[in-house]
Design an enzyme around this catalytic site. Structure first.
Site, PDB file in Angstrom:
ATOM      1  N   ARG A 286       0.851  -1.181   0.000  1.00 58.75           N
ATOM      2  CA  ARG A 286       0.000   0.000   0.000  1.00 58.75           C
ATOM      3  C   ARG A 286       0.892   1.237   0.000  1.00 58.75           C
ATOM      4  O   ARG A 286       1.457   1.621   1.024  1.00 58.75           O
ATOM      5  CB  ARG A 286      -0.885  -0.014   1.251  1.00 58.75           C
ATOM      6  N   HIS A 290      -3.706   4.401   4.608  1.00 55.46           N
ATOM      7  CA  HIS A 290      -4.803   3.433   4.707  1.00 55.46           C
ATOM      8  C   HIS A 290      -6.081   4.061   4.170  1.00 55.46           C
ATOM      9  O   HIS A 290      -6.798   3.465   3.366  1.00 55.46           O
ATOM     10  CB  HIS A 290      -4.988   3.012   6.155  1.00 55.46           C
ATOM     11  N   TYR A 299       4.131   5.569  11.291  1.00 50.22           N
ATOM     12  CA  TYR A 299       4.436   4.190  11.657  1.00 50.22           C
ATOM     13  C   TYR A 299       5.296   3.420  10.653  1.00 50.22           C
ATOM     14  O   TYR A 299       5.633   2.257  10.898  1.00 50.22           O
ATOM     15  CB  TYR A 299       3.137   3.413  11.914  1.00 50.22           C
TER      16      TYR A 299
END
Length: 393
Positions: A286, A290, A299
């Site tokens: 990805r 998100h 993160y």
């Protein structure tokens, strides 16, 4: 398949009973074991754009078909970019980007037949494109102006499922019904690596196996379940979970549109022959957030993204097309112009959408009406009327 490596064996011990090299040897052994344990990755087009063969998954596509796959990915990426921009401009409430996952979606979507049925999550914009869902209808859902977006039966493409993993059960039940009807079609259930931790997915696996349902479970392992990486989700390669339920699983290079097409096509044909379910793990990444409410810089490291950018699914197919003389610069220039025009059309379509009637939310709740809904409708109507009178502001 796992290949045993002599480098993965336990380091020798010294006469004093300690491992040679101490902690360094132990760390090296663990690294070697991890490398040796890496499962086979079905691949037909390398990140460098070189065509390779696989003994179990052969595919022979014409130049037109290859250019078609490339066009699908380019237009899907353009659509995704426009949707992100529209959300940032306040035109959409939210948007889950598919950036980097175009090959996984276009390859699998183009493997389906018209009478197959697809159960997506909320990120399968490329699959929706392959199934003929009107982009405007899809965006209308995220703008909040339509009731779901489209008629699932028009394209055999179910409405987007926001509840994580529940579509695996829906797909399995539908596939079980297909066998009762005697149809020879198949079902595809999409989900992500994070959803694989949900009980609904495991229950879907079990029912599908027990009833030999013609369903292909297609997991896009994009490495991150929002902010949780694979290492916090499972301890064995994801595709191997299928073995515990009694059906096969395979890991495919999710950034290789040719491999995804070949593997998904084979799995669907297997399902149609009555050989039961199969799990495909499309190993991809990805590239974006998100959703537009997420900040991946909190993160994950930039180096990780940069490493995956070198595996870009669109770039590798472009390299192959040019190297083999299957497309020229004129083709790419024309496609770029078409892509820009498509993006403009998407922007105009979204901005021209009419807001729904505020009272429409109370329609189609109960077939025969409901006293409670009638009461709520009246209360909401009175609330709306208060604004016209200058009250409630």
């Amino acid at each position: 398949m796992t290949v045993e490596s002599t480098a993965a064996r336990t380091p020798r011990r010294t006469s004093g009973g300690k491992r040679a090299g101490g902690k360094t040897a132990t760390k090296a052994a663990k690294t070697a074991q991890a490398q040796a344990a890496e499962p086979e990755l079905v691949q037909l087009l390398t990140p460098e754009g070189k065509r390779v063969e696989h003994p179990d998954y052969a595919i022979d596509l014409s130049a037109d078909e290859l250019r078609g796959l490339y066009k699908d990915m380019v237009l899907t990426r353009q659509f995704d970019a426009e949707a992100i921009a529209l959300q940032r401009q306040g035109e959409l409430g939210l948007w889950p980007s598919l950036l980097g996952q175009e090959a996984a979606q276009i390859g699998s979507g183009r493997a389906t037949k018209d009478d197959d049925y697809v159960f997506p999550t909320y990120r399968e914009h490329g699959v929706a494109w392959c199934r003929g869902v009107e982009p405007k209808n899809l965006l209308g859902m995220f703008r909040g102006v339509n009731n779901g977006g489209w008629d699932p039966n028009s394209n055999n493409f179910h409405l987007y499922t926001i509840v994580i993993g529940s579509q695996a059960l829906h797909a399995t039940g539908y596939a079980m019904g297909i066998t009762k009807d005697g149809a020879d079609s198949a079902v595809v259930a999409y989900f992500g690596d994070g959803a694989s931790s949900q009980g609904d997915v495991m229950e879907g696996f079990n029912f599908a196996a027990v009833y030999n349902a013609p369903v292909v479970f297609f997991c896009q392992n994009n490495q991150w379940a929002i902010s949780e990486g694979n290492e916090k989700q499972f301890r064995v390669p994801l595709f191997q979970r299928a073995q515990g339920f009694g059906f096969p699983g395979v890991r495919v290079d999710g950034n290789d549109v040719l491999a995804v097409l070949a593997v998904t096509r084979a799995a669907l044909e297997r399902a149609r022959r009555g050989e039961g379910p199969m799990l495909i793990e499309a190993f991809t990444y990805r590239m974006g957030a998100h959703t537009t409410s997420d900040d991946p810089t909190k993160y994950r490291r930039d180096e990780e993204r940069e490493a995956w950018e070198a595996k870009d699914p669109i770039l590798r197919l472009r390299t192959y097309l040019l190297a083999e003389g299957l497309a020229d610069e004129a083709f790419f220039s024309e496609l770029e112009a078409e892509s820009e025009a498509f993006g403009k059309k998407v922007r105009e379509a979204v901005r021209s959408m009419e807001d729904p009637d505020m009272m429409a939310i109370f329609e189609n709740v109960y077939a025969d009406g409901s006293a409670l809904v009638d009461e709520e409708r009246a209360q909401f109507a009175a609330y709306q009327a208060s604004f016209a009178d200058g009250e409630g502001k």
